[in-house]
Design a protein around this motif. Structure first.
Motif, mmCIF file in Angstrom:
data_model
loop_
_atom_site.group_PDB
_atom_site.id
_atom_site.type_symbol
_atom_site.label_atom_id
_atom_site.label_comp_id
_atom_site.label_asym_id
_atom_site.label_seq_id
_atom_site.Cartn_x
_atom_site.Cartn_y
_atom_site.Cartn_z
ATOM 1 N N HIS A 145 1.017 -1.202 0.084
ATOM 2 C CA HIS A 145 0.163 -0.074 0.054
ATOM 3 C C HIS A 145 0.827 1.215 -0.031
ATOM 4 O O HIS A 145 0.655 2.367 -0.537
ATOM 5 C CB HIS A 145 -1.045 -0.052 1.356
ATOM 6 N N GLY A 175 -8.990 -0.848 5.152
ATOM 7 C CA GLY A 175 -10.294 -1.202 5.921
ATOM 8 C C GLY A 175 -9.968 -2.357 6.843
ATOM 9 O O GLY A 175 -10.568 -2.432 7.926
ATOM 10 N N GLY A 176 -8.720 -3.019 6.735
ATOM 11 C CA GLY A 176 -8.656 -3.916 7.680
ATOM 12 C C GLY A 176 -7.292 -3.575 8.684
ATOM 13 O O GLY A 176 -7.155 -4.265 9.679
ATOM 14 N N GLY A 201 -10.763 2.546 8.354
ATOM 15 C CA GLY A 201 -11.633 2.167 7.476
ATOM 16 C C GLY A 201 -12.897 1.560 7.858
ATOM 17 O O GLY A 201 -14.149 1.677 7.654
ATOM 18 N N GLU A 202 -12.384 0.414 8.506
ATOM 19 C CA GLU A 202 -13.385 -0.300 9.401
ATOM 20 C C GLU A 202 -14.344 0.319 10.157
ATOM 21 O O GLU A 202 -15.570 0.318 10.227
ATOM 22 C CB GLU A 202 -12.641 -1.450 10.370
ATOM 23 N N LEU A 204 -15.086 3.688 9.904
ATOM 24 C CA LEU A 204 -15.716 4.210 8.984
ATOM 25 C C LEU A 204 -17.097 3.467 8.432
ATOM 26 O O LEU A 204 -18.354 3.892 8.006
ATOM 27 C CB LEU A 204 -15.104 4.766 7.738
ATOM 28 N N ALA A 219 -16.178 6.492 1.239
ATOM 29 C CA ALA A 219 -16.144 7.226 0.109
ATOM 30 C C ALA A 219 -17.451 8.014 0.225
ATOM 31 O O ALA A 219 -17.373 9.442 -0.152
ATOM 32 C CB ALA A 219 -15.855 6.720 -1.208
ATOM 33 N N GLY A 305 -3.455 2.990 1.590
ATOM 34 C CA GLY A 305 -4.637 2.331 1.944
ATOM 35 C C GLY A 305 -5.933 2.971 1.414
ATOM 36 O O GLY A 305 -5.641 4.389 1.068
ATOM 37 N N VAL A 307 -8.348 4.341 2.917
ATOM 38 C CA VAL A 307 -8.948 5.706 3.396
ATOM 39 C C VAL A 307 -7.770 6.951 2.953
ATOM 40 O O VAL A 307 -8.357 8.115 2.934
ATOM 41 C CB VAL A 307 -8.612 5.562 4.984
ATOM 42 N N ALA A 309 -7.343 7.670 0.115
ATOM 43 C CA ALA A 309 -8.040 8.119 -1.055
ATOM 44 C C ALA A 309 -8.983 9.484 -0.729
ATOM 45 O O ALA A 309 -9.298 10.214 -1.684
ATOM 46 C CB ALA A 309 -8.827 7.123 -1.711
ATOM 47 N N ASN A 310 -9.089 9.635 0.634
ATOM 48 C CA ASN A 310 -9.711 10.580 1.066
ATOM 49 C C ASN A 310 -9.130 11.943 0.813
ATOM 50 O O ASN A 310 -7.934 12.433 1.692
ATOM 51 C CB ASN A 310 -10.322 10.585 2.486
ATOM 52 N N SER A 338 -5.043 3.870 -4.175
ATOM 53 C CA SER A 338 -4.758 3.792 -2.775
ATOM 54 C C SER A 338 -5.767 2.717 -2.335
ATOM 55 O O SER A 338 -5.206 1.807 -1.137
ATOM 56 C CB SER A 338 -5.926 5.102 -2.434
ATOM 57 N N THR A 339 -6.774 2.417 -2.868
ATOM 58 C CA THR A 339 -7.644 0.988 -2.532
ATOM 59 C C THR A 339 -7.006 -0.129 -3.368
ATOM 60 O O THR A 339 -6.038 0.209 -3.957
ATOM 61 C CB THR A 339 -8.972 1.147 -3.260
ATOM 62 N N ASP A 340 -7.513 -1.238 -2.706
ATOM 63 C CA ASP A 340 -6.664 -2.605 -2.990
ATOM 64 C C ASP A 340 -6.545 -2.641 -4.642
ATOM 65 O O ASP A 340 -7.552 -2.591 -5.299
ATOM 66 C CB ASP A 340 -7.364 -3.623 -2.513
HETATM 67 O O1 KG4 Z 1 -7.058 -0.715 1.176
HETATM 68 P P1 KG4 Z 1 -8.607 -0.872 1.003
HETATM 69 O O2 KG4 Z 1 -9.182 -0.947 -0.647
HETATM 70 O O3 KG4 Z 1 -8.820 -2.447 1.552
HETATM 71 C C1 KG4 Z 1 -8.065 -2.804 2.604
HETATM 72 O O4 KG4 Z 1 -6.877 -3.348 2.343
HETATM 73 O O5 KG4 Z 1 -8.760 -3.061 3.376
HETATM 74 O O6 KG4 Z 1 -9.443 -0.177 1.967
HETATM 75 C C2 KG4 Z 1 -10.699 -0.048 1.974
HETATM 76 C C3 KG4 Z 1 -11.374 0.741 2.934
HETATM 77 C C4 KG4 Z 1 -12.803 0.817 3.320
HETATM 78 O O7 KG4 Z 1 -12.962 0.699 4.526
HETATM 79 C C5 KG4 Z 1 -13.417 2.059 2.768
HETATM 80 O O8 KG4 Z 1 -14.313 2.707 3.353
HETATM 81 C C6 KG4 Z 1 -12.117 2.965 2.553
HETATM 82 O O9 KG4 Z 1 -10.894 2.184 2.392
HETATM 83 N N1 KG4 Z 1 -12.197 4.081 1.689
HETATM 84 C C7 KG4 Z 1 -12.201 5.254 2.085
HETATM 85 C C8 KG4 Z 1 -12.421 5.926 0.981
HETATM 86 N N2 KG4 Z 1 -12.277 5.196 -0.197
HETATM 87 C C9 KG4 Z 1 -12.267 3.918 0.335
HETATM 88 N N3 KG4 Z 1 -12.211 5.890 3.321
HETATM 89 C C10 KG4 Z 1 -12.595 7.237 3.437
HETATM 90 N N4 KG4 Z 1 -12.608 8.166 2.192
HETATM 91 C C11 KG4 Z 1 -12.387 7.527 1.067
HETATM 92 N N5 KG4 Z 1 -12.913 8.135 -0.103
#
Ligand code: KG4
Ligand code: ZN
Length: 377
Positions: A145, A175-176, A201-202, A204, A219, A305, A307, A309-310, A338-340
């Motif tokens: 990440h 998220g984790g 993230g969890e 949220l 998001a 990770g 979050v 992306a925020n 940012s996300t997986d």
């Molecule tokens: O890194 P990721 O895609 O998966 C894991 O490895 O967990 O993160 C997913 C997390 C979720 O909890 C999701 O709600 C959060 O990232 N997320 C955000 C945003 N986009 C995804 N949290 C805050 N703002 C965002 N724009």
């Protein structure tokens, strides 16, 4: 060096082809394909691991074939990347050819994550490594990440790979996981702290569920918070003033559920709650990350990770640094990295090229870093 990378740690099935030239300071993404089973999990408001694993099995081969073909799209005239890939024999043959001729190595997430999901990627990668005689690099999902920051293209946040890249402080917020690391070199890091319970993230996502928002909620919470841009509500920022680098977000969920129990939830109130949740979670993330940078005298921060992306989190980091007149630079990946995704797995493997014989690689669901340190570094 050109790598085919595979990511299946949770509910996303990813494959990418990435490349780094010695003359360039960044990782180039030639293709990055992601299939997600999030719609399935939205129905249950969270991930059911068994369902996620079954979806991984369905998606893995089509996603890999597609990533290989897209990496050579001009050659194979594949100019409609959003269309479903029809796995006819000719396409599979072309993908085989690309893997054989143009790919130097394979990288795969071997942990942490959901065991059923991880196994699909790990066993597929091992089979390809054996059958095509390609070196195989096992990659730690969380470290990857942070290495998403080295992916190039035009971005304000691009973190160039050079002699001055290290050291940096890395904040992983997904998220984790919520972890704070001090990266001393490309393969040496120290874990400074992390969450004692829920990840950012969890938290949220769970709070989103209390508010009736779709899963995953991060998001959507950002979108709603942006609609009010201020709030009269204040939630306590957990562990804000402790001298450690620990985080704890599960209490917020209880606080918010108590708060909304007495209220009629209007759209405006939900938006204000979203704003206040972000404030509470981001305040402690920012304060402790900057404190780590000051303590270790480090002038670069890398976020990673989902979050990360925020936008508010990114902007608040910069604002805090500006207000305190610090000379610290903040980096965050382009949002789609940012996300997986699998490109970040490839990015890590390119910069940390340490192949391991396929027979020795196992899926490692454990969320900590010690197994990695003990085994491969
Ligand atoms: O890194 P990721 O895609 O998966 C894991 O490895 O967990 O993160 C997913 C997390 C979720 O909890 C999701 O709600 C959060 O990232 N997320 C955000 C945003 N986009 C995804 N949290 C805050 N703002 C965002 N724009
Ligand atoms: Zn992740």
């Amino acid at each position: 060096m050109r790598i085919l990378s595979i990511e299946t740690s949770c509910d996303e099935t990813g494959a990418a082809v990435v490349e780094k030239k010695d003359s360039e300071q960044f990782v180039r993404v030639l293709s990055n394909v992601t299939a997600t089973s999030v719609a399935l999990h939205a129905k249950t408001g969270g991930i059911i691991p068994e369902f996620a694993a079954r979806e991984q099995i369905k998606a893995i081969i089509p996603v890999i074939v597609r990533a290989l073909l897209e990496s050579e799209k001009t050659r194979f005239n594949l100019n409609q990347p959003q269309r479903r890939l029809n796995l006819n024999e000719k396409k599979v043959e072309q993908a085989n050819f690309i893997l054989r001729k143009n790919i130097d190595a394979i990288a795969v997430t071997h942990g942490p994550g959901l065991i059923g999901s991880l196994l699909v990627g790990v066993e597929t990668a091992k089979t390809l490594s054996f059958a095509f005689d390609k070196p195989l690099i096992p990659v730690h999902h969380l470290l990857a990440h942070l290495f998403a920051n080295f992916i190039g293209e035009i971005s304000n946040f691009q973190f160039p790979v050079s002699n001055s890249t290290f050291p940096f402080i890395g904040l992983i917020v997904s998220g984790g996981h919520t972890d704070l690391l001090l990266f001393e070199s490309v393969s040496e890091f120290k874990w400074l702290g992390g969450t004692r319970d829920d990840a950012a993230g969890e938290a949220l996502d769970k709070i989103g569920r209390l508010l009736g928002l779709p899963y995953p909620a991060g998001a959507e919470i950002e979108r709603r918070a942006n609609m009010v841009r201020k709030s009269s509500i204040n939630f306590k920022s957990p562990l804000l003033n402790t001298e450690d680098f620990d985080f704890s977000f599960s209490g917020l969920k209880t606080e918010i559920s108590r708060f909304i129990a007495k209220k009629h939830l209007t759209e405006r109130l939900i938006n204000e709650i979203c704003y206040a949740i972000q404030e509470a979670i981001f305040a402690v993330l920012i304060k402790k990350t900057i404190r780590a940078a000051k303590l270790y005298k480090i002038n670069k921060l890398a976020l990673g990770g989902g979050v990360s992306a925020n936008n508010s989190l990114r902007e608040l980091f910069k604002l805090k640094i500006k207000n305190e007149k610090l000379k610290i630079k903040v980096f965050a990946p382009q949002k789609n990295y940012s996300t997986d995704n699998a490109a970040m797995i490839g990015s890590y493997a390119l910069l940390n090229y340490k192949p391991v014989l396929w027979k020795k690689i196992t899926a490692e669901p454990d969320p900590y870093f010690d197994w990695l340190l003990a085994k491969f570094v």
